[in-house]
Design a protein around this motif. Sequence first.
Motif, PDB file in Angstrom:
ATOM      1  N   TYR A 128       5.623  52.847   8.736  1.00 37.65           N
ATOM      2  CA  TYR A 128       5.068  53.327   7.475  1.00 37.65           C
ATOM      3  C   TYR A 128       3.620  52.869   7.281  1.00 37.65           C
ATOM      4  CZ  TYR A 128       9.984  54.118   6.121  1.00 37.65           C
ATOM      5  OH  TYR A 128      11.283  54.535   6.056  1.00 37.65           O
ATOM      6  N   GLY A 129       3.291  51.704   7.846  1.00 39.69           N
ATOM      7  CA  GLY A 129       1.960  51.150   7.621  1.00 39.69           C
ATOM      8  C   GLY A 129       1.843  50.381   6.325  1.00 39.69           C
ATOM      9  N   GLN A 130       2.984  50.062   5.715  1.00 41.91           N
ATOM     10  CA  GLN A 130       2.992  49.304   4.466  1.00 41.91           C
ATOM     11  C   GLN A 130       4.340  48.624   4.290  1.00 41.91           C
ATOM     12  OE1 GLN A 130       2.903  51.826   0.940  1.00 41.91           O
ATOM     13  NE2 GLN A 130       3.581  53.562   2.141  1.00 41.91           N
ATOM     14  N   SER A 131       4.394  47.631   3.414  1.00 40.81           N
ATOM     15  CA  SER A 131       5.619  46.864   3.218  1.00 40.81           C
ATOM     16  C   SER A 131       6.502  47.531   2.175  1.00 40.81           C
ATOM     17  CB  SER A 131       5.285  45.427   2.789  1.00 40.81           C
ATOM     18  OG  SER A 131       6.467  44.663   2.659  1.00 40.81           O
ATOM     19  N   ALA A 132       7.205  48.578   2.560  1.00 37.72           N
ATOM     20  CA  ALA A 132       8.101  49.291   1.638  1.00 37.72           C
ATOM     21  C   ALA A 132       9.302  48.414   1.294  1.00 37.72           C
ATOM     22  CB  ALA A 132       8.558  50.596   2.276  1.00 37.72           C
ATOM     23  N   PHE A 133       9.731  48.481   0.051  1.00 37.71           N
ATOM     24  CA  PHE A 133      10.890  47.679  -0.374  1.00 37.71           C
ATOM     25  C   PHE A 133      11.916  48.516  -1.123  1.00 37.71           C
ATOM     26  CE2 PHE A 133      13.329  44.991  -3.216  1.00 37.71           C
ATOM     27  CZ  PHE A 133      13.672  43.921  -2.403  1.00 37.71           C
ATOM     28  N   ILE A 134      11.462  49.227  -2.163  1.00 37.98           N
ATOM     29  CA  ILE A 134      12.395  49.940  -3.040  1.00 37.98           C
ATOM     30  C   ILE A 134      13.204  50.981  -2.265  1.00 37.98           C
ATOM     31  CG2 ILE A 134      12.568  51.461  -5.049  1.00 37.98           C
ATOM     32  CD1 ILE A 134      10.141  50.102  -6.216  1.00 37.98           C
ATOM     33  N   SER A 135      12.546  51.771  -1.418  1.00 36.46           N
ATOM     34  CA  SER A 135      13.250  52.833  -0.702  1.00 36.46           C
ATOM     35  C   SER A 135      14.299  52.250   0.251  1.00 36.46           C
ATOM     36  CB  SER A 135      12.265  53.710   0.073  1.00 36.46           C
ATOM     37  OG  SER A 135      11.545  52.954   1.025  1.00 36.46           O
TER      38      SER A 135
ATOM     39  N   THR B  21       7.080  36.734  -6.658  1.00 35.31           N
ATOM     40  CA  THR B  21       7.559  35.890  -5.557  1.00 35.31           C
ATOM     41  C   THR B  21       8.915  36.302  -5.000  1.00 35.31           C
ATOM     42  OG1 THR B  21       8.583  34.381  -7.148  1.00 35.31           O
ATOM     43  CG2 THR B  21       6.336  33.879  -6.445  1.00 35.31           C
ATOM     44  N   GLY B  22       9.671  37.133  -5.688  1.00 38.23           N
ATOM     45  CA  GLY B  22      11.011  37.464  -5.238  1.00 38.23           C
ATOM     46  C   GLY B  22      11.232  38.951  -5.135  1.00 38.23           C
ATOM     47  N   PRO B  23      12.428  39.357  -4.710  1.00 39.50           N
ATOM     48  CA  PRO B  23      12.741  40.773  -4.519  1.00 39.50           C
ATOM     49  C   PRO B  23      12.578  41.615  -5.779  1.00 39.50           C
ATOM     50  CG  PRO B  23      14.417  39.384  -3.532  1.00 39.50           C
ATOM     51  CD  PRO B  23      13.537  38.476  -4.315  1.00 39.50           C
ATOM     52  N   MET B  24      12.924  41.050  -6.947  1.00 35.60           N
ATOM     53  CA  MET B  24      12.818  41.815  -8.185  1.00 35.60           C
ATOM     54  C   MET B  24      11.367  42.017  -8.588  1.00 35.60           C
ATOM     55  SD  MET B  24      14.544  43.431 -10.384  1.00 35.60           S
ATOM     56  CE  MET B  24      14.077  44.272 -11.891  1.00 35.60           C
ATOM     57  N   SER B  25      10.584  40.930  -8.589  1.00 35.18           N
ATOM     58  CA  SER B  25       9.188  41.027  -9.010  1.00 35.18           C
ATOM     59  C   SER B  25       8.329  41.747  -7.982  1.00 35.18           C
ATOM     60  CB  SER B  25       8.624  39.625  -9.270  1.00 35.18           C
ATOM     61  OG  SER B  25       8.770  38.805  -8.125  1.00 35.18           O
ATOM     62  N   ALA B  26       8.689  41.620  -6.701  1.00 38.71           N
ATOM     63  CA  ALA B  26       7.919  42.290  -5.649  1.00 38.71           C
ATOM     64  C   ALA B  26       8.417  43.697  -5.389  1.00 38.71           C
ATOM     65  CB  ALA B  26       7.980  41.475  -4.357  1.00 38.71           C
ATOM     66  N   GLY B  27       9.571  44.049  -5.978  1.00 41.02           N
ATOM     67  CA  GLY B  27      10.139  45.378  -5.763  1.00 41.02           C
ATOM     68  C   GLY B  27      10.079  46.244  -7.009  1.00 41.02           C
ATOM     69  N   PRO B  28      11.201  46.396  -7.726  1.00 39.46           N
ATOM     70  CA  PRO B  28      11.227  47.281  -8.905  1.00 39.46           C
ATOM     71  C   PRO B  28      10.223  46.924  -9.991  1.00 39.46           C
ATOM     72  CG  PRO B  28      13.455  46.717  -8.227  1.00 39.46           C
ATOM     73  CD  PRO B  28      12.536  45.869  -7.404  1.00 39.46           C
ATOM     74  N   ALA B  29       9.945  45.615 -10.173  1.00 37.29           N
ATOM     75  CA  ALA B  29       9.024  45.196 -11.235  1.00 37.29           C
ATOM     76  C   ALA B  29       7.576  45.109 -10.770  1.00 37.29           C
ATOM     77  CB  ALA B  29       9.458  43.840 -11.801  1.00 37.29           C
ATOM     78  N   HIS B  30       7.322  45.402  -9.499  1.00 37.53           N
ATOM     79  CA  HIS B  30       5.955  45.255  -8.975  1.00 37.53           C
ATOM     80  C   HIS B  30       4.925  46.125  -9.708  1.00 37.53           C
ATOM     81  CE1 HIS B  30       2.793  44.273  -6.172  1.00 37.53           C
ATOM     82  NE2 HIS B  30       2.567  45.554  -5.979  1.00 37.53           N
ATOM     83  N   PRO B  31       5.258  47.394 -10.074  1.00 36.75           N
ATOM     84  CA  PRO B  31       4.270  48.186 -10.821  1.00 36.75           C
ATOM     85  C   PRO B  31       3.820  47.510 -12.113  1.00 36.75           C
ATOM     86  CG  PRO B  31       6.009  49.601 -10.000  1.00 36.75           C
ATOM     87  CD  PRO B  31       6.448  48.192  -9.736  1.00 36.75           C
ATOM     88  N   PHE B  32       4.713  46.759 -12.757  1.00 42.29           N
ATOM     89  CA  PHE B  32       4.351  46.044 -13.977  1.00 42.29           C
ATOM     90  C   PHE B  32       3.331  44.945 -13.676  1.00 42.29           C
ATOM     91  CE2 PHE B  32       5.429  42.594 -17.096  1.00 42.29           C
ATOM     92  CZ  PHE B  32       4.868  43.224 -18.199  1.00 42.29           C
ATOM     93  N   PHE B  33       3.565  44.204 -12.587  1.00 38.88           N
ATOM     94  CA  PHE B  33       2.623  43.166 -12.177  1.00 38.88           C
ATOM     95  C   PHE B  33       1.273  43.787 -11.812  1.00 38.88           C
ATOM     96  CE2 PHE B  33       6.459  40.757 -11.941  1.00 38.88           C
ATOM     97  CZ  PHE B  33       6.092  39.423 -12.017  1.00 38.88           C
ATOM     98  N   ALA B  34       1.312  44.901 -11.093  1.00 38.67           N
ATOM     99  CA  ALA B  34       0.071  45.552 -10.677  1.00 38.67           C
ATOM    100  C   ALA B  34      -0.711  46.075 -11.877  1.00 38.67           C
ATOM    101  CB  ALA B  34       0.401  46.702  -9.718  1.00 38.67           C
TER     102      ALA B  34
ATOM    103  N   ASP C 213       7.273  56.237  -1.299  1.00 39.22           N
ATOM    104  CA  ASP C 213       6.961  55.034  -0.527  1.00 39.22           C
ATOM    105  C   ASP C 213       6.210  55.351   0.764  1.00 39.22           C
ATOM    106  OD1 ASP C 213       7.603  52.804  -1.909  1.00 39.22           O
ATOM    107  OD2 ASP C 213       9.464  52.361  -0.864  1.00 39.22           O
ATOM    108  N   ALA C 214       6.706  56.353   1.512  1.00 40.89           N
ATOM    109  CA  ALA C 214       6.150  56.570   2.854  1.00 40.89           C
ATOM    110  C   ALA C 214       6.174  58.024   3.291  1.00 40.89           C
ATOM    111  CB  ALA C 214       6.904  55.711   3.863  1.00 40.89           C
ATOM    112  N   GLY C 215       6.207  58.968   2.365  1.00 38.72           N
ATOM    113  CA  GLY C 215       6.166  60.376   2.738  1.00 38.72           C
ATOM    114  C   GLY C 215       7.430  60.842   3.450  1.00 38.72           C
ATOM    115  N   ILE C 216       7.289  61.826   4.331  1.00 38.62           N
ATOM    116  CA  ILE C 216       8.435  62.374   5.070  1.00 38.62           C
ATOM    117  C   ILE C 216       9.103  61.295   5.907  1.00 38.62           C
ATOM    118  CG2 ILE C 216       9.167  64.049   6.802  1.00 38.62           C
ATOM    119  CD1 ILE C 216       8.417  65.312   4.173  1.00 38.62           C
ATOM    120  N   ALA C 217       8.302  60.419   6.519  1.00 35.82           N
ATOM    121  CA  ALA C 217       8.864  59.333   7.319  1.00 35.82           C
ATOM    122  C   ALA C 217       9.774  58.440   6.476  1.00 35.82           C
ATOM    123  CB  ALA C 217       7.741  58.504   7.937  1.00 35.82           C
ATOM    124  N   GLY C 218       9.421  58.242   5.201  1.00 30.21           N
ATOM    125  CA  GLY C 218      10.237  57.419   4.325  1.00 30.21           C
ATOM    126  C   GLY C 218      11.612  58.026   4.082  1.00 30.21           C
ATOM    127  N   ILE C 219      11.686  59.359   3.994  1.00 31.53           N
ATOM    128  CA  ILE C 219      12.974  60.031   3.793  1.00 31.53           C
ATOM    129  C   ILE C 219      13.888  59.816   4.988  1.00 31.53           C
ATOM    130  CG2 ILE C 219      14.093  62.277   3.552  1.00 31.53           C
ATOM    131  CD1 ILE C 219      11.728  63.179   1.876  1.00 31.53           C
TER     132      ILE C 219
END
Length: 292
Positions: A26-33, A158-171, A248-254
């Motif tokens: 993907y070229g990025q650290s995908a988590f949610i998908s 620092t954790g899966p929740m804050s770095a995953g689903p809640a990351h847009p809030f931090f950003a 997250d990663a376009g067609i490759a993500g699917i």
Amino acid sequence: MSKAKILALLAIFPFAMLIQGLRGLYGQSAFISIFLAITIGPILYELLTLISPNNHRLKREDYARIKLVKTGKISLNPLHHLTKAEVTLSSVLAGLSSILATFMSPVGLTVLFGDLTKESQKDELKGSLMAYAVRDAIKNATYIGGTLIPLIALGVPTGPMSAGPAHPFFAELAAFGGATPRDVLLQRYSTPTIMLVTIYATIFAAFLAYFILIKYSKQLTRFVFKKVPAEALYAIFLAIVLVLAYNDAGIAGIFGSILVGLISATFVRNGVSIGILFMVLVAAPYLVGLLF
């Protein structure tokens, strides 16, 4: 907690390599998908199984017949539905899990402590009821603690929740300027204000959700069973996951999500606890780093 303990141990490093391999692709650290792909794995496996011409015998020929037991008036007081042991155990494990969620998987913690609670009871029904109460408490605590502790106490995800689903809030907070999202909040609001708003929002949301579920649970259940096909719910959930995977990663993500879902479902169907797979998702960078 896995029934197939040896297989569970053998699955850890290959599954971590799969996750990191997809992230490299993907070229990025995908988590949610990837997180959701593990979640829908069993559903995806069952749907694809029905497509196979070798499994036509598994298809349902008629509507499922379900009888709902008659119930009287349901009390809105949660203490009327839980034993003292369930309240105590749920409170203790929820408090502990909310802290551990700052660096561990919320789903993994929910499965781990839920299974431990269930196995601690000799009576299977009593163990299942207690595990259900514990899992629900841990689920809420890890989602809330996994977001608020990194936000207010640490200032960074620092954790899966804050770095995953809640990351847009931090950003979004980081976009306002400041060294960390915590600094942004403290520049605009006092500590007592943050605490009061957090407590108020949590209590209000919990009360509203609890009231609706308890008050209208029977009506909602009857409506879903009579009007909504199970396949429609599966399809909606699967569609949401595919949209997030594309984001997250376009067609490759699917295609990556389909691959992760099928492999995780295969492990689960052969006795590997799904909690292990979620823990591997969190630790994948470290585990692969041990190999190379």
